[in-house]
Design a protein around this motif. Structure first.
Motif, PDB file in Angstrom:
ATOM      1  N   ASN A 145       6.168  -8.457   0.302  1.00 44.93           N
ATOM      2  CA  ASN A 145       5.640  -7.338  -0.471  1.00 44.93           C
ATOM      3  C   ASN A 145       4.205  -7.693  -0.847  1.00 44.93           C
ATOM      4  O   ASN A 145       3.955  -8.403  -1.826  1.00 44.93           O
ATOM      5  CB  ASN A 145       6.491  -7.101  -1.726  1.00 44.93           C
ATOM      6  CG  ASN A 145       6.088  -5.830  -2.447  1.00 44.93           C
ATOM      7  OD1 ASN A 145       5.669  -4.858  -1.823  1.00 44.93           O
ATOM      8  ND2 ASN A 145       6.201  -5.832  -3.769  1.00 44.93           N
TER       9      ASN A 145
ATOM     10  N   ALA B 144       0.324  -7.395  -2.026  1.00 48.87           N
ATOM     11  CA  ALA B 144      -0.706  -6.700  -2.785  1.00 48.87           C
ATOM     12  C   ALA B 144      -1.987  -6.736  -1.950  1.00 48.87           C
ATOM     13  O   ALA B 144      -2.036  -7.367  -0.893  1.00 48.87           O
ATOM     14  CB  ALA B 144      -0.905  -7.368  -4.142  1.00 48.87           C
TER      15      ALA B 144
ATOM     16  N   SER C 177      10.129  -8.719  -7.073  1.00 47.16           N
ATOM     17  CA  SER C 177       8.888  -8.346  -6.414  1.00 47.16           C
ATOM     18  C   SER C 177       8.587  -6.884  -6.700  1.00 47.16           C
ATOM     19  O   SER C 177       9.453  -6.025  -6.586  1.00 47.16           O
ATOM     20  CB  SER C 177       8.994  -8.566  -4.907  1.00 47.16           C
ATOM     21  OG  SER C 177       7.772  -8.293  -4.277  1.00 47.16           O
ATOM     22  N   GLY C 178       7.349  -6.600  -7.088  1.00 42.19           N
ATOM     23  CA  GLY C 178       6.968  -5.241  -7.437  1.00 42.19           C
ATOM     24  C   GLY C 178       7.102  -4.943  -8.910  1.00 42.19           C
ATOM     25  O   GLY C 178       6.794  -3.842  -9.351  1.00 42.19           O
TER      26      GLY C 178
ATOM     27  N   VAL D  74      -0.577  -1.717   1.334  1.00 38.68           N
ATOM     28  CA  VAL D  74       0.198  -2.553   0.417  1.00 38.68           C
ATOM     29  C   VAL D  74       1.677  -2.485   0.794  1.00 38.68           C
ATOM     30  O   VAL D  74       2.118  -1.569   1.480  1.00 38.68           O
ATOM     31  CB  VAL D  74       0.027  -2.107  -1.066  1.00 38.68           C
ATOM     32  CG1 VAL D  74      -1.423  -2.241  -1.512  1.00 38.68           C
ATOM     33  CG2 VAL D  74       0.525  -0.673  -1.258  1.00 38.68           C
ATOM     34  N   GLY D  75       2.437  -3.470   0.319  1.00 37.74           N
ATOM     35  CA  GLY D  75       3.883  -3.444   0.464  1.00 37.74           C
ATOM     36  C   GLY D  75       4.381  -3.968   1.789  1.00 37.74           C
ATOM     37  O   GLY D  75       3.608  -4.316   2.688  1.00 37.74           O
TER      38      GLY D  75
ATOM     39  N   ASN E 185       4.091  -9.985  -6.561  1.00 32.55           N
ATOM     40  CA  ASN E 185       4.017  -9.767  -5.120  1.00 32.55           C
ATOM     41  C   ASN E 185       4.301 -11.050  -4.373  1.00 32.55           C
ATOM     42  O   ASN E 185       4.490 -12.121  -4.971  1.00 32.55           O
ATOM     43  CB  ASN E 185       2.636  -9.209  -4.752  1.00 32.55           C
ATOM     44  CG  ASN E 185       1.517 -10.145  -5.207  1.00 32.55           C
ATOM     45  OD1 ASN E 185       1.257 -11.169  -4.594  1.00 32.55           O
ATOM     46  ND2 ASN E 185       0.856  -9.797  -6.327  1.00 32.55           N
TER      47      ASN E 185
ATOM     48  N   TYR F 112       1.082  -6.224 -10.102  1.00 30.24           N
ATOM     49  CA  TYR F 112       2.510  -6.235  -9.809  1.00 30.24           C
ATOM     50  C   TYR F 112       2.878  -7.545  -9.118  1.00 30.24           C
ATOM     51  O   TYR F 112       2.123  -8.052  -8.280  1.00 30.24           O
ATOM     52  CB  TYR F 112       2.896  -5.043  -8.925  1.00 30.24           C
ATOM     53  CG  TYR F 112       2.716  -3.726  -9.626  1.00 30.24           C
ATOM     54  CD1 TYR F 112       3.792  -3.086 -10.241  1.00 30.24           C
ATOM     55  CD2 TYR F 112       1.466  -3.135  -9.726  1.00 30.24           C
ATOM     56  CE1 TYR F 112       3.624  -1.884 -10.910  1.00 30.24           C
ATOM     57  CE2 TYR F 112       1.288  -1.929 -10.404  1.00 30.24           C
ATOM     58  CZ  TYR F 112       2.375  -1.319 -10.990  1.00 30.24           C
ATOM     59  OH  TYR F 112       2.199  -0.132 -11.669  1.00 30.24           O
TER      60      TYR F 112
ATOM     61  N   SER G  74      -2.792  -2.986  -7.474  1.00 32.17           N
ATOM     62  CA  SER G  74      -1.640  -3.658  -6.865  1.00 32.17           C
ATOM     63  C   SER G  74      -1.505  -5.094  -7.346  1.00 32.17           C
ATOM     64  O   SER G  74      -0.413  -5.658  -7.326  1.00 32.17           O
ATOM     65  CB  SER G  74      -1.746  -3.621  -5.338  1.00 32.17           C
ATOM     66  OG  SER G  74      -2.806  -4.440  -4.865  1.00 32.17           O
TER      67      SER G  74
ATOM     68  N   MET H 232       4.263  -0.230  -4.645  1.00 30.84           N
ATOM     69  CA  MET H 232       4.551  -1.664  -4.737  1.00 30.84           C
ATOM     70  C   MET H 232       6.042  -1.954  -4.868  1.00 30.84           C
ATOM     71  O   MET H 232       6.442  -3.102  -5.029  1.00 30.84           O
ATOM     72  CB  MET H 232       3.782  -2.282  -5.915  1.00 30.84           C
ATOM     73  CG  MET H 232       2.291  -2.451  -5.661  1.00 30.84           C
ATOM     74  SD  MET H 232       1.919  -3.489  -4.216  1.00 30.84           S
ATOM     75  CE  MET H 232       2.569  -5.083  -4.753  1.00 30.84           C
TER      76      MET H 232
END
Length: 375
Positions: free
Chosen positions: A97, A99, A219-220, A121-122, A111, A109, A106, A140
């Protein structure tokens, strides 16, 4: 994987019934569920406490791969479509995941590292300039991105069934031609690892809600804005293990042991990695509380990343520890911790310990901390 008992051979016909039943139980493969530790070799074809697979994927990467399969199964997707999703994740982000510094929000969050492909992203590298109307919190969220892929597969209807997995991934991701074929073998291996996951173990959702697979794993997660650099690093390193089973005595500086963490195992891991290995706490709550690097902080001055120790009335030693996470949108204090047997690392309102003494300790390191999941 066949989760029913294996048939006992004809030679067992003359054995006592009790012995036959024992052989059947021993021979039964354990059911693969959302709570099966990813480090369990029999559950996912892995070995070692760090959760390494034959493909070289970390436990964190395998959690994303497992969710790709679990969500696909929950949504009753065909095998070829799930393999396409896995190939897309492998190609776009190597099951991370990500950023992106080009999308500064982002970075707020938790990551698995940084990506630099335009404003993508992601795990499926969705571009903020294209999908940004959904909000960065949504982009995210790995669960959202996996569902996004399957939504597009459904929109293609019957055409998706006529495509190979690589062609389907290309049709949805719209990347360079033939970009996904190289990852098909890995995608098939990962599908085989998780294809027999027990659907009943997947959290149920209400009608019309997106599938959640095995749930979020940290994550996120939005990081508290008021955290110091060190406090934020502590939270990031601990949050990556949200969803990991509680195991008494589990956890060391390398990660889960025995398939999970206990409360002090999780905090020693987070402090160790946030400090770049300069602070190595013992595996006992009171000893962590009394450690020379621990600074006593008044409860009113608690800040995200501080450790909170809980002592029951009448006791002298603390029995539990967690990481102060900050406040939720309703203003309630949250604790990031490994609760108890049968549960997983999670966020819990601090009010759950009302009536106990709460001691706050802050740890400092004489260098720039290492954020969790950053490249």
């Amino acid at each position: 994987m066949d989760t029913s008992s294996r048939a006992v051979g004809a030679t067992a016909l003359g054995l006592p019934v009790a012995l036959i039943l024992l052989l059947m139980i021993i021979g039964a493969d354990p059911a693969l569920t959302c709570t099966s530790p990813l480090s369990a070799g029999g559950a996912a074809g892995m070995g070692g406490s760090t959760g390494q697979s034959v493909a070289g994927l970390s436990e964190r990467q395998l959690q994303l791969a497992r969710n790709g399969v679990a969500i696909g199964k929950q949504r009753r997707m065909r095998e070829s479509v799930i393999i396409a999703e896995l190939a897309a994740q492998a190609t776009e982000s190597t099951f991370r995941n990500l950023a992106n510094p080009s999308v500064p929000q982002s970075l707020n969050y938790s990551n698995d590292g940084l990506g630099y492909d335009h404003d993508s992203v992601g795990p499926h590298q969705m571009r903020a300039s294209v999908w940004g109307s959904f909000g960065i919190a949504t982009l995210m969220d790995p669960i959202y991105q996996i569902n996004w892929f399957y939504d597009h597969a459904q929109q293609l209807g019957g055409a998706a069934q006529q495509m190979s997995p690589a062609e389907l991934a290309q049709a949805i991701e719209r990347s360079a031609p033939n970009a996904y074929g190289a990852q098909l073998e890995l995608a098939r291996q990962l599908y085989a690892l998780f294809a027999d996951i027990d659907i009943s173990s997947i959290p149920r959702v209400s009608a019309g809600s997106p599938a959640v697979g095995c749930g979020r794993t940290g994550s996120g997660t939005l990081l508290p804005a008021e955290a110091s650099a060190f406090g934020r690093a502590v939270i990031e390193h601990a949050a990556r293990w949200i969803g990991t089973p509680y195991v008494w005595g589990g956890g060391d500086t390398n990660g889960p042991t025995g398939g999970g963490f206990d409360c002090s195992g999780l905090t020693l891991y987070a402090i160790y990695h946030a400090s770049g290995g300069r602070i190595r706490l013992p595996h006992y709550t009171q000893a962590q509380q009394d450690h020379p690097t621990a600074q006593l902080v008044p409860f009113a001055q608690r800040a995200p990343g501080d450790l909170i120790f809980f002592t029951a009335p009448g006791d002298t030693d603390s029995h539990h520890v967690g990481i102060y996470y900050g406040r939720d949108f309703q203003g309630s204090d949250l604790l990031l911790h490994a609760p108890q047997t049968g549960q997983t690392a999670t966020l819990t309102p601090l009010s759950a310990w009302e009536g106990e003494r709460m001691d706050v300790r802050r740890y400092t390191s004489p260098f720039t901390p290492t954020p969790g999941g950053r490249a």
